[in-house]
Design a protein around this motif. Sequence first.
Motif, PDB file in Angstrom:
ATOM      1  N   VAL A 135       0.820  -1.459   0.057  1.00 27.51           N
ATOM      2  CA  VAL A 135      -0.013  -0.102  -0.043  1.00 27.51           C
ATOM      3  C   VAL A 135       0.952   1.179   0.063  1.00 27.51           C
ATOM      4  N   PHE A 136       1.791   1.208   0.666  1.00 26.73           N
ATOM      5  CA  PHE A 136       2.926   2.388   0.905  1.00 26.73           C
ATOM      6  C   PHE A 136       3.669   2.695  -0.431  1.00 26.73           C
ATOM      7  N   GLY A 137       3.912   1.348  -1.085  1.00 27.65           N
ATOM      8  CA  GLY A 137       4.616   1.643  -2.336  1.00 27.65           C
ATOM      9  C   GLY A 137       3.626   2.341  -3.461  1.00 27.65           C
ATOM     10  N   SER A 138       2.563   1.758  -3.507  1.00 30.33           N
ATOM     11  CA  SER A 138       1.368   2.157  -4.454  1.00 30.33           C
ATOM     12  C   SER A 138       1.369   3.825  -4.161  1.00 30.33           C
ATOM     13  N   LEU A 139       1.308   4.291  -2.773  1.00 27.98           N
ATOM     14  CA  LEU A 139       1.055   5.567  -2.611  1.00 27.98           C
ATOM     15  C   LEU A 139       2.433   6.231  -3.039  1.00 27.98           C
ATOM     16  N   LEU A 140       3.493   5.830  -2.809  1.00 28.54           N
ATOM     17  CA  LEU A 140       4.724   6.373  -3.519  1.00 28.54           C
ATOM     18  C   LEU A 140       4.788   6.398  -4.895  1.00 28.54           C
ATOM     19  N   TRP A 141       4.125   5.448  -5.532  1.00 28.04           N
ATOM     20  CA  TRP A 141       4.045   5.390  -6.906  1.00 28.04           C
ATOM     21  C   TRP A 141       2.981   6.536  -7.648  1.00 28.04           C
ATOM     22  N   SER A 142       2.164   6.637  -6.728  1.00 28.98           N
ATOM     23  CA  SER A 142       0.996   7.746  -6.963  1.00 28.98           C
ATOM     24  C   SER A 142       1.659   9.160  -6.961  1.00 28.98           C
ATOM     25  N   SER A 143       2.549   9.123  -5.851  1.00 27.27           N
ATOM     26  CA  SER A 143       3.066  10.551  -5.658  1.00 27.27           C
ATOM     27  C   SER A 143       3.804  10.989  -6.642  1.00 27.27           C
ATOM     28  N   ALA A 144       4.803   9.964  -7.330  1.00 26.40           N
ATOM     29  CA  ALA A 144       5.562  10.270  -8.348  1.00 26.40           C
ATOM     30  C   ALA A 144       4.895  10.727  -9.613  1.00 26.40           C
ATOM     31  N   ARG A 145       3.790  10.216  -9.772  1.00 24.97           N
ATOM     32  CA  ARG A 145       2.961  10.302 -11.182  1.00 24.97           C
ATOM     33  C   ARG A 145       2.632  11.954 -10.726  1.00 24.97           C
ATOM     34  N   ALA A 146       2.094  12.190  -9.700  1.00 21.59           N
ATOM     35  CA  ALA A 146       1.539  13.667  -9.521  1.00 21.59           C
ATOM     36  C   ALA A 146       2.628  14.516  -9.422  1.00 21.59           C
ATOM     37  N   TYR A 147       3.834  14.007  -9.130  1.00 17.44           N
ATOM     38  CA  TYR A 147       4.963  15.057  -9.418  1.00 17.44           C
ATOM     39  C   TYR A 147       5.178  15.332 -10.954  1.00 17.44           C
ATOM     40  N   GLN A 148       5.280  14.214 -11.629  1.00 14.92           N
ATOM     41  CA  GLN A 148       5.342  14.395 -12.856  1.00 14.92           C
ATOM     42  C   GLN A 148       4.378  15.127 -13.701  1.00 14.92           C
ATOM     43  N   HIS A 149       3.318  15.170 -13.223  1.00 16.83           N
ATOM     44  CA  HIS A 149       2.065  15.582 -13.926  1.00 16.83           C
ATOM     45  C   HIS A 149       1.778  17.154 -13.452  1.00 16.83           C
ATOM     46  N   GLY A 150       2.624  17.631 -12.470  1.00 20.85           N
ATOM     47  CA  GLY A 150       2.538  18.953 -11.791  1.00 20.85           C
ATOM     48  C   GLY A 150       1.359  19.194 -10.931  1.00 20.85           C
ATOM     49  N   THR A 151       0.730  18.151 -10.425  1.00 17.80           N
ATOM     50  CA  THR A 151      -0.207  18.242  -9.492  1.00 17.80           C
ATOM     51  C   THR A 151       0.098  17.999  -7.811  1.00 17.80           C
ATOM     52  N   TRP A 152       1.437  17.825  -7.738  1.00 18.23           N
ATOM     53  CA  TRP A 152       1.908  17.573  -6.425  1.00 18.23           C
ATOM     54  C   TRP A 152       1.676  18.797  -5.580  1.00 18.23           C
ATOM     55  N   MET A 153       1.068  18.663  -4.175  1.00 19.30           N
ATOM     56  CA  MET A 153       0.989  20.085  -3.537  1.00 19.30           C
ATOM     57  C   MET A 153       0.163  21.063  -4.153  1.00 19.30           C
ATOM     58  N   ASP A 154      -0.725  20.437  -5.167  1.00 20.67           N
ATOM     59  CA  ASP A 154      -1.791  21.483  -5.837  1.00 20.67           C
ATOM     60  C   ASP A 154      -2.586  22.166  -5.042  1.00 20.67           C
ATOM     61  N   SER A 155      -3.048  21.590  -3.985  1.00 28.36           N
ATOM     62  CA  SER A 155      -4.204  22.147  -3.084  1.00 28.36           C
ATOM     63  C   SER A 155      -3.790  21.845  -1.689  1.00 28.36           C
ATOM     64  N   ALA A 156      -2.610  21.414  -1.528  1.00 28.43           N
ATOM     65  CA  ALA A 156      -2.145  21.043  -0.012  1.00 28.43           C
ATOM     66  C   ALA A 156      -1.830  22.462   0.678  1.00 28.43           C
ATOM     67  N   THR A 157      -2.194  22.615   1.875  1.00 30.99           N
ATOM     68  CA  THR A 157      -1.572  23.703   2.830  1.00 30.99           C
ATOM     69  C   THR A 157      -1.031  23.242   4.049  1.00 30.99           C
ATOM     70  N   TRP A 158      -0.331  23.879   4.516  1.00 29.58           N
ATOM     71  CA  TRP A 158       0.364  23.450   5.842  1.00 29.58           C
ATOM     72  C   TRP A 158      -0.587  23.567   7.028  1.00 29.58           C
ATOM     73  N   ALA A 159      -1.490  24.428   7.118  1.00 30.15           N
ATOM     74  CA  ALA A 159      -2.466  24.622   8.022  1.00 30.15           C
ATOM     75  C   ALA A 159      -3.579  25.334   7.484  1.00 30.15           C
ATOM     76  N   LYS A 160      -4.902  24.694   7.899  1.00 34.44           N
ATOM     77  CA  LYS A 160      -6.087  25.043   7.547  1.00 34.44           C
ATOM     78  C   LYS A 160      -6.605  26.140   8.257  1.00 34.44           C
ATOM     79  N   SER A 161      -7.317  27.099   7.408  1.00 32.11           N
ATOM     80  CA  SER A 161      -7.799  28.282   8.233  1.00 32.11           C
ATOM     81  C   SER A 161      -9.163  28.159   8.613  1.00 32.11           C
ATOM     82  N   ASP A 162      -9.774  26.872   8.319  1.00 38.77           N
ATOM     83  CA  ASP A 162     -10.937  26.519   9.040  1.00 38.77           C
ATOM     84  C   ASP A 162     -11.213  25.024   9.235  1.00 38.77           C
TER      85      ASP A 162
END
Length: 395
Positions: free
Chosen positions: A179-206
Amino acid sequence: MVKDGLSNFNSTCTILKGLIGVGVLTLPYATKQVGWLVSVVGLGFVAWLQVIGLEFAVKGKAILDGLVPSEVQNLESDSDKEGKEHPFNDMSFYDEVVRRAYGWVGQRLCEAFIVIGQFGTAVAYVNVITETICTYQGESIRPFVLMALAALLTGLSSIRSLKGISVLSKTGLLIYLFVFGSLLWSSARAYQHGTWMDSATWAKSDPNIGLWFGASCFALGVFGVAIVVHDDMAEPADFLKVVRWSFFYCWAFYASFAFLGYMCFGDQLKEVVYLNFPDSIARGGSAIAVCAVLIVTYIVQLLPVYTLAEHLVPATLHYAIPRTLIVFLTVLCAFELPSVTFIIQSVGATTGVLSCTVFPALVYLKLHPNPSVMDYISAGLLLVFALAAMTQIEW
């Protein structure tokens, strides 16, 4: 030393398997509610408090071990003395510690919280396995899946020794690597497609603190399993060292899993992370892996319940009978209460907070004749955390 007991390594694996279960799959979604930095640091803080709770439990035992009989006698109420003849007082060493502090009523109450928490977790595991299979095969086969699970879990529950269970624990931990390997693979794909950290924030306002609290407390609740492991260790004196390393490894895995999942899928995250995997092989393989892991973890989670049940029934009754009844009861509850979210965020988290923090703090302060300032500070942290968690957990 317990003859032929668990080694430190096997003890660590068993505690880790008790920790790493269905809760990890919901941590990325919980992280989405508060932000990645808040979640990673918060998970470390919750893990640290769980360790303090277990330290208080062991130090309470050490206090009793050092008392002379006349001093121990002074700690016992009349109702406590009557409780000595009760047919069960041996879920673990901690039963005796609680009983000496707050009598048999306190002991039964503590046991009840642990049993409800572990039983609820087992029901949640049955639900996740059933829902995963029904997602691919259709809801109509749900009763047949539950019956098959009951038969399989009954067979695995016949493994009585913790050494045998530790083998299952190692297998389960290795399966999670897929499962962790699948998550790493999905993360690599997201990085290649430019969607890594696309909507992530370090702290939510709400932030939705309640959902994060519930998921985190549930994911890090292992008090009931840990105290049973203590009693079967070859070197019980190393228990706290094993606990500290187990929680450190668990935090590192949880933090990585939550961080990667949130960074990869952002606000599009679904409640169970592998449902976001874009590839059908990764998604299907992860679903199979999760089912296999939860079947193994089910046995580990019910160890305290099995132990207590075996002390409750007559000694002449074969241990497989109460275990079989418990398995079928969890399956029946899963059929009647299919909401995994309710069990994780409410029942499991509430009982976990009470048994892991409130009882250890209050019992230790009751038993110690002269607690130090640090003892009061640590106990205060546990009680404040418990109060904050109870006000945030959603029912």
